[in-house]
Design an enzyme around this catalytic site. Sequence first.
Site, short mmCIF file in Angstrom:
data_model
loop_
_atom_site.label_atom_id
_atom_site.label_comp_id
_atom_site.label_asym_id
_atom_site.label_seq_id
_atom_site.Cartn_x
_atom_site.Cartn_y
_atom_site.Cartn_z
N ASP A 181 0.87 -1.18 0.00
CA ASP A 181 0.00 0.00 0.00
C ASP A 181 0.91 1.24 0.00
O ASP A 181 2.14 1.15 0.11
CB ASP A 181 -0.98 -0.01 1.18
CG ASP A 181 -2.20 0.87 0.87
OD1 ASP A 181 -2.15 1.68 -0.07
OD2 ASP A 181 -3.23 0.74 1.58
C1 BGC Z 1 -5.06 3.16 0.09
C2 BGC Z 1 -5.20 2.11 -0.98
C3 BGC Z 1 -5.07 2.74 -2.34
C4 BGC Z 1 -3.76 3.49 -2.42
C5 BGC Z 1 -3.51 4.13 -3.77
C6 BGC Z 1 -3.85 4.04 -0.12
O1 BGC Z 1 -3.84 5.13 0.74
O2 BGC Z 1 -5.01 2.54 1.35
O3 BGC Z 1 -6.41 1.43 -0.85
O4 BGC Z 1 -5.15 1.76 -3.32
O5 BGC Z 1 -3.76 4.50 -1.43
O6 BGC Z 1 -4.32 5.20 -3.99
#
Ligand code: BGC
Length: 746
Positions: free
Chosen positions: A289
């Site tokens: 993530d």
């Molecule tokens: C989130 C993810 C997301 C990623 C990219 C993160 O802050 O937890 O779910 O896919 O950002 O935007």
Amino acid sequence: MKRLFSIISLIVVFCLPYSCKNEKAVTPDSKMGAFIDDLLNKMTLEEKIGQLSLFTSDWSSTGPSMRNDYTDLIRQGKAGAVFNAYTVDFVRELQRIAVEETRLHIPLIFGYDVIHGHRTIFPIPLGQSATWDTAMIEKSERIAAIEATAEGLNWVFAPMVDISRDPRWGRVMEGGGEDTFLGSLISAARVKGFQGNSLSDNNSVIACVKHFAAYGAPQAGRDYHTVDMSDRSLFEWYLPVYKAAIDAGVGSVMTSFNEIAGIPSTSNKWLLTDLLRDDWKFDGFIVTDYGSINELIPHGVASDQAQAAELSLKAGVDMDMQGSAFLDHLAELVKSKKVSEESINSAVRRILVAKYRLGLFEDPYKYCNKKREAEEIMTPEFRSFAREFAAKSCVLLKNENRTLPIPDNVKTIALIGPLADSKEDMLGFWSGAGQADKCVTLLEGLQNKVKGTVNIITVKGCGINNEGPEEISRAVSAAQKADFVILALGESRMMSGEAASRTDISLPGVQMKLAEFVIKTGKPAAVVLFNGRPLTITGLDKIAPAILETWFGGTEAGNGITDVLFGDINPAGKLTMTFPLNVGQIPVFYNSKNTGRPINPENPYEKYKSNYLDSPNYPLYPFGYGLSYTTFSYSEIKLNRDSISRDEKLVASVDISNTGDMDGDEIVQLYVRDLVGEVTRPVKELKAFKKVHLKKGETVTVAFTILPDELSYYHQDMSFSADPGDFELFIGTNSEKTKKISFKIQ
Ligand code: BGC
């Protein structure tokens, strides 16, 4: 173009001698393997590390940007993928830099958070799950994939499947609710919808199941907070939803921000390698993530970024999202022999396989088609599906004296509330490339429906989160002038989603006051709720004649809701997450344990029982709850036999009659309780459901087949099997209102 030809000839040249040697052995996989080995052999260590790095463009992001120089990074071969970049011209230009200006011309993957639609926005996933309709959910992801690929994307950071029992957590809006059985079916349906028939089709995307694992169980519902639970709970309730996506062939997995029992997911070798790769045989790639490698430092398991990079690569991570930790440290880690080049090769191979499967080596611009971009976005067909989906996601929570549907003789409607005409909020959180100006609000939906035949007076009454009363008296006088009142209340779209946990999940601001004053006029009134989580609306439930839960319905929200309000669509949605009576009950969910001192239903406040001094144990609306404009009656349950052996089937059936005066759908739910286990078992577990359509007056028999293996659970030694013994089986309209029968497994 020249570069493209050289890539194609590389494929052809490599495959030719191979096919001459052994015609039969040339499978697509062996061709791919040979191509990728050849490419890997040509790559420098730096080029390999580049493939393991994912950076955001400067369009939009969900966290602090560690690197803004993404175009330079692409040019230097230091990015294997880019996210938050879409539209054909933009993607084509970034892809051009990758394939024309880098030494090995390796194309980029383009990722994006396509959570409930790309351009055509569907209801938030929690709302979608209330349809219990996996075919509809799959279709919505197919549409999302068509739109996303028409704008250059080939990878989506979805499905988000995290099970959660805590509505304080803002991200419950992204998931499929609290139940593992239903959540797993939804998880598989989403993967199938995104990935289509083949990843090589130009309208399929690689899905990315997230957030691995158990991100939905943070302590106290606070986002990014600690997760700590028994292995049994993890395996039984939290992991199967990800496994369902793996079994459906998901191409990538995203690690979660949280730790589980002291080990952050992003550095958890047991989770990412032993379980995911070795036991579950996941063969796609693992991405972190956003910056979660860097977060190993504040988590307190790494002292610096180099150590964080080492830990996560060794745990099994293939791609670093936005953190730059791999890019900045893997080369020195290889030189100092802390990390082997072979482990980097394995990760690179997985990324290259994904690119190969997408067909990017054959045509890096295959998703850059201006004609598709012009023709395959927000088509009338997509919008009409979105409208139906918005309507079918609605859950009728209360309908005293048949307040809804709005009677035909209504001449003046007072539409009151801060969400009556808010385009932006209809999108919900994670609205992809959805545009607020394309959204239909409730006011617009009503206007479209009545076409001037009904007078609509609109008063905001208050803001979503305003402190003091404002305009309430105007709202009251509008209600007095009307013969039907609609109160559009709830949260703003930013009150749920990422980093949006709340400790008070009642109606924000002075909305409850507004409702009290307006409802006191005595006019027939329906509350239309917009929100991204279960709310504590016990007070509202006491006073409102009717309540329709609509979540955030997406682009066509207003039209879909209006279809329900006027009875063109009879609501049939059922909650997939319990609505608590009060915040103190949380976590409150249907499949809890009985305890050694279960509550006495005759005396819910009896001392020394598992209860509260100041609140009942039961929720406001249980899991599976939802009303219809018609009524259904259930017969007693019939079984084919009341005792089955381990290799026999149990067939349970009920007759369901539509006893009201409208045709309608009913989601018939079957639950089981294992009365005595080697470990304690929940008071009820959803094991099957069917959505049936019944004309008014019609009776149908609904039969379910249950196999003993479906009653398996994790034993003391963590073996997974079903026991002989006594069971209860329940069939009903929700998890509380059921018929009951007993059976045995011999
Ligand atoms: C989130 C993810 C997301 C990623 C990219 C993160 O802050 O937890 O779910 O896919 O950002 O935007």
